[in-house]
Motif scaffolding. Structure first.
Motif, short mmCIF file in Angstrom:
data_model
loop_
_atom_site.label_atom_id
_atom_site.label_comp_id
_atom_site.label_asym_id
_atom_site.label_seq_id
_atom_site.Cartn_x
_atom_site.Cartn_y
_atom_site.Cartn_z
N VAL A 1 0.84 -1.20 0.00
CA VAL A 1 0.00 0.00 0.00
C VAL A 1 0.88 1.26 0.00
CG1 VAL A 1 -1.84 1.21 1.23
CG2 VAL A 1 -1.75 -1.28 1.24
N VAL A 2 1.93 1.20 0.80
CA VAL A 2 2.88 2.32 0.85
C VAL A 2 4.05 1.97 -0.06
CG1 VAL A 2 4.43 3.63 2.35
CG2 VAL A 2 2.20 2.87 3.20
N PRO A 3 4.36 2.82 -1.03
CA PRO A 3 5.38 2.42 -2.01
C PRO A 3 6.79 2.49 -1.46
CG PRO A 3 4.70 4.67 -2.44
CD PRO A 3 3.83 4.18 -1.29
N ASP A 4 7.63 1.68 -2.07
CA ASP A 4 9.05 1.75 -1.81
C ASP A 4 9.47 3.18 -2.19
OD1 ASP A 4 11.55 0.92 -1.23
OD2 ASP A 4 11.94 -0.05 -3.17
N GLY A 5 10.26 3.83 -1.36
CA GLY A 5 10.67 5.20 -1.67
C GLY A 5 9.92 6.22 -0.84
N TYR A 6 8.84 5.74 -0.19
CA TYR A 6 8.05 6.69 0.62
C TYR A 6 8.93 7.30 1.71
CZ TYR A 6 5.02 8.41 4.31
OH TYR A 6 4.47 9.19 5.28
N HIS A 7 9.62 6.41 2.49
CA HIS A 7 10.40 6.92 3.62
C HIS A 7 11.58 7.75 3.16
CE1 HIS A 7 8.04 4.93 6.65
NE2 HIS A 7 7.99 3.88 5.84
#
Ligand SMILES: CCCCCCCC/C=C\CCCCCCCCCCCC(=O)SCCNC(=O)CCNC(=O)[C@H](O)C(C)(C)COP(=O)(O)OP(=O)(O)OC[C@H]1O[C@@H](n2cnc3c(N)ncnc32)[C@H](O)[C@@H]1OP(=O)(O)O
Ligand SMILES: Cc1cc2nc3c(=O)[nH]c(=O)nc-3n(C[C@H](O)[C@H](O)[C@H](O)COP(=O)(O)OP(=O)(O)OC[C@H]3O[C@@H](n4cnc5c(N)ncnc54)[C@H](O)[C@@H]3O)c2cc1C
Length: 609
Positions: free
Chosen positions: A587-593
């Motif tokens: 749901v939360v994409p890689d790269g969000y953080h």
């Protein structure tokens, strides 16, 4: 798949297909069908369509006996290496040399410049063990022009390139997937030796003493493999066009936009005349190209039999027809696939519509086997020659027979009086004949104003291409009409095909109205009657449009399109496809953080300040 995965998977599929062909076994026609369902360009295409035919067509009996059994069992894998980095269209301009060495009775193959590197041949980069190489033959310091040679490229034990050969893949091509399943390659020779008996010597020869014995038949027979493939490309155009049209037609029946008053059901987009005006001529083209493809196959078989009996009379026409129709049908099909994508609106741009990949894999057909403009210029040369011979007592034959009625066609006026007259085959044909002849004669007249014919030809290239296209369109229309005149089972089917035939012809008149008006082949009133008739034909085709694409009998698996599904269940399946995308794995994409969160936090901090 990555390029490497795609390539390896294509090897797997190709070898599996070859296994099935042998085990079942499959006939030639069935094997061809299997190739269509495999649906990916690969080394088998070049081996079977070009390497084997080149040996069959240009090899001596002994050469055929030696090489064909190996090739037929795929104990050697071959490709067709003609094009170089510096020259593709201009075959006479190739630079690779094959110099005869009488001391060793060998040819020394050499790539004297970077531009002489072979560049593009399919199957060359990673797969082929052998190739038919086109190189300039040199004996005793004399250049005899381009000839074909059978050359082993790789070691049969470990597949490494033989000493003196540098070889590899030319890199990623247009589109994701698409033609990247093929290892189009480069190749350089560094004084690489082959025995003398590996020059393809059916046409011309080099003796043990190094004497060149020129061909006693037309040297253009060396181009025979290209003629054969160009013929098959026309039928393939119909298949690709039908595929795109099938997707766009079914989806146009599913898709609804506008047209509802107070929340009622909206209009199916296929009911808009604009949609019909873009879609139905493509549907008609898919059928038209199929019929002209069948006829071209007949023509090719006929010329092949004549050549075997040393009758070369119809070779120029066969060359002109295969070149011109290859050019015209592939250009129309590439444009048609792109138009189908637009006909599907935004969803057509999705990969899962099937249209982007179809376009990417199809569009090089406008270039390979001869650039489409270069090929139309060959037709134009043929037409100019035919026009120049009018009145010489030599009656034009075959597809140029209409030019024999030049006197009538140059001065006749179309007798179309009402819209229904545009359904009269003789009137339609005469309109196309008048336009084609007048354009060709106008080019010939303009050419004659130049002292130097070649200079005149260069100056008039654009007009010549248009005249050539007009001639090719006439061939397609006339072959469609001939098809209707033959036996077609079922009156209803015949009526539908009739509608498509006239849609094909009348949409061409509309599209090339400038040609038809400027040559006085029709008047502007007759043009507007043609438009009127075209609209009426669209109305008649509309109820049967989906049946006419179902008739292509493509499975959902083969179409590979969510929009073109047989059951029309498009929207739920679009969702299913979207959810399969790796981006939706989390749901939360890689790269969000790493990127999004710091950005948002920074805004939050500044907002608090
Ligand atoms: C997800 C979707 C998947 C979709 C899958 C679809 C499913 C498909 C299923 C199956 C597909 C299989 C398809 C098979 C595919 C095969 C792959 C193809 C790969 C491509 C291979 C290649 O490209 S090979 C390289 C091709 N190269 C060319 O075509 C070069 C073009 N140039 C020429 O041909 C010539 O140089 C020239 C014709 C342009 C000029 O030649 P030249 O300079 O020698 O001649 P002149 O102009 O001086 O003319 C002399 C004289 O000769 C006549 N002439 C020329 N060519 C021919 C000929 N071929 N035959 C007969 N006569 C010829 C010319 O007209 C002149 O005549 P005159 O009377 O003297 O005027
Ligand atoms: C996917 C793919 C697969 C291929 N497979 C093979 C293969 O297996 N074996 C092989 O040998 N080759 C192969 N080729 C090469 C192919 O045959 C050539 O690219 C093709 O013949 C066009 O030649 P070119 O690249 O030299 O184009 P060019 O001739 O350089 O064309 C460039 C432009 O110049 C124009 N032009 C050129 N000459 C003239 C002229 N006389 N008058 C007016 N305009 C002109 C053309 O119209 C075009 O717009 C393949 C190519 C592709 C794309």
């Amino acid at each position: 798949m990555t390029r490497k995965e795609l390539f390896k998977n294509t090897l797997r599929k190709s070898v599996h297909a070859w296994k099935l062909i042998n085990e079942l076994p499959l006939s030639d026609d069935e094997s061809l069908m299997l190739r269509h369902f495999m649906d990916q360009p690969g080394f088998l295409d070049l081996h079977w369509r070009m390497f084997v035919p080149a040996i069959k067509g240009q090899g001596t009996e002994e050469q055929k006996q030696k090489w064909l059994p190996l090739a037929n069992k795929m104990q050697i894998i071959g490709c067709y290496a003609q094009t170089e980095l510096g020259h593709g269209s201009n075959v006479q301009g190739l630079e690779t040399t094959a110099t005869f060495d009488p001391q060793t009775d060998q040819f020394i193959l050499h790539s004297p410049t970077q531009t002489s590197s072979k560049w593009w041949p399919g199957g060359l980069g990673k797969v082929s063990t052998h190739a038919v190489i086109y190189a300039r033959l040199i004996t005793d310091g004399k250049d005899h022009g381009v000839h074909g040679f059978i050359v082993q490229l790789r070691n049969m034990d470990d597949h490494s390139p033989l000493p003196g050969i540098t070889i590899g893949d030319i890199g990623v091509k247009f589109g994701n997937g698409a033609y990247n399943s093929m290892d189009n390659g480069f190749l350089m020779f560094d004084k690489f030796c082959i025995p003398r008996d590996q020059m393809l010597m059916r046409l011309s020869k080099v003796t043990r003493e190094g004497k060149y014995v020129p061909s006693d038949v037309p040297r253009q027979l060396m181009y025979g493999t290209m003629v054969s493939v160009r013929q098959t490309i026309v039928s393939n155009a119909s298949i690709a066009m039908a595929r795109a049209v099938c997707i766009a037609t079914r989806y146009s029946a599913v898709r609804r936009q506008f047209g509802s008053q107070n929340g009622g059901i909206e209009t199916q987009v296929i009911d808009y005349k604009t949609q019909q005006n873009r879609l139905f001529p493509l549907l008609a083209s898919a059928y038209a190209f199929r019929f002209v493809g069948e006829w071209l196959k007949w023509l090719y078989t006929d010329v092949t039999q004549r050549l075997e009996a040393s009758d070369f009379a119809t070779l120029p026409e066969a060359h002109a027809c295969t070149a011109g129709l290859k050019s015209m049908t592939t250009s129309a099909t590439s444009d048609g696939i792109e138009e189908c994508r637009k006909l599907c609106g935004g969803h057509g741009y999705l990969w899962c519509s099937g249209l982007p990949e179809l376009f990417a894999v199809y569009v090089p057909a406008c270039t390979y086997e001869g650039d489409n403009v270069v090929l139309q210029l060959q037709v134009a040369r043929f037409l100019m020659k035919t026009v120049s011979q009018l009145g010489s007592g030599k009656a034009p034959a075959g597809t140029t027979a209409y030019m024999g009625r030049a006197k009538h066609l140059l001065q006749c006026r179309s007798s179309i009086r009402k819209a229904e007259d545009w359904l009269n085959p003789a009137m339609v044909l005469e309109t196309f004949e008048a336009r084609a002849l007048r354009m060709a004669v106008s080019c010939a007249n303009n050419l004659s104003k130049f002292e130097n014919q070649e200079q005149g030809f260069s100056e008039l290239l654009a007009d010549l291409v248009e005249a050539a296209i007009a001639h090719c369109q006439l061939i397609v229309v006339s072959k469609f009409i001939v098809k209707l005149e033959g036996e077609i089972k079922g009156k209803g089917v015949k009526n539908q095909l009739k509608n498509l035939c006239y849609i094909y012809a009348l949409h061409l008149i509309h599209k090339h109205l400038g040609d038809f008006l400027s040559t006085n082949s029709i008047t502007s009133e007759q043009a507007s009657l043609a438009n009127h008739q075209l609209r009426s034909l669209y109305t008649q085709v509309r109820p049967n449009a989906v049946a006419l694409v179902d008739a292509f009998d493509y499975t959902d698996h083969y179409l590979g399109s969510v929009l073109g599904r047989y059951d029309g269940n498009v929207y739920p399946k679009l969702f299913e496809e979207a959810l399969k995308d790796p981006l939706n794995d989390t749901v939360v994409p890689d790269g969000y953080h790493e990127y999004i969160r710091p950005l948002i936090k920074q805004h939050l901090r500044s907002a608090r300040l």
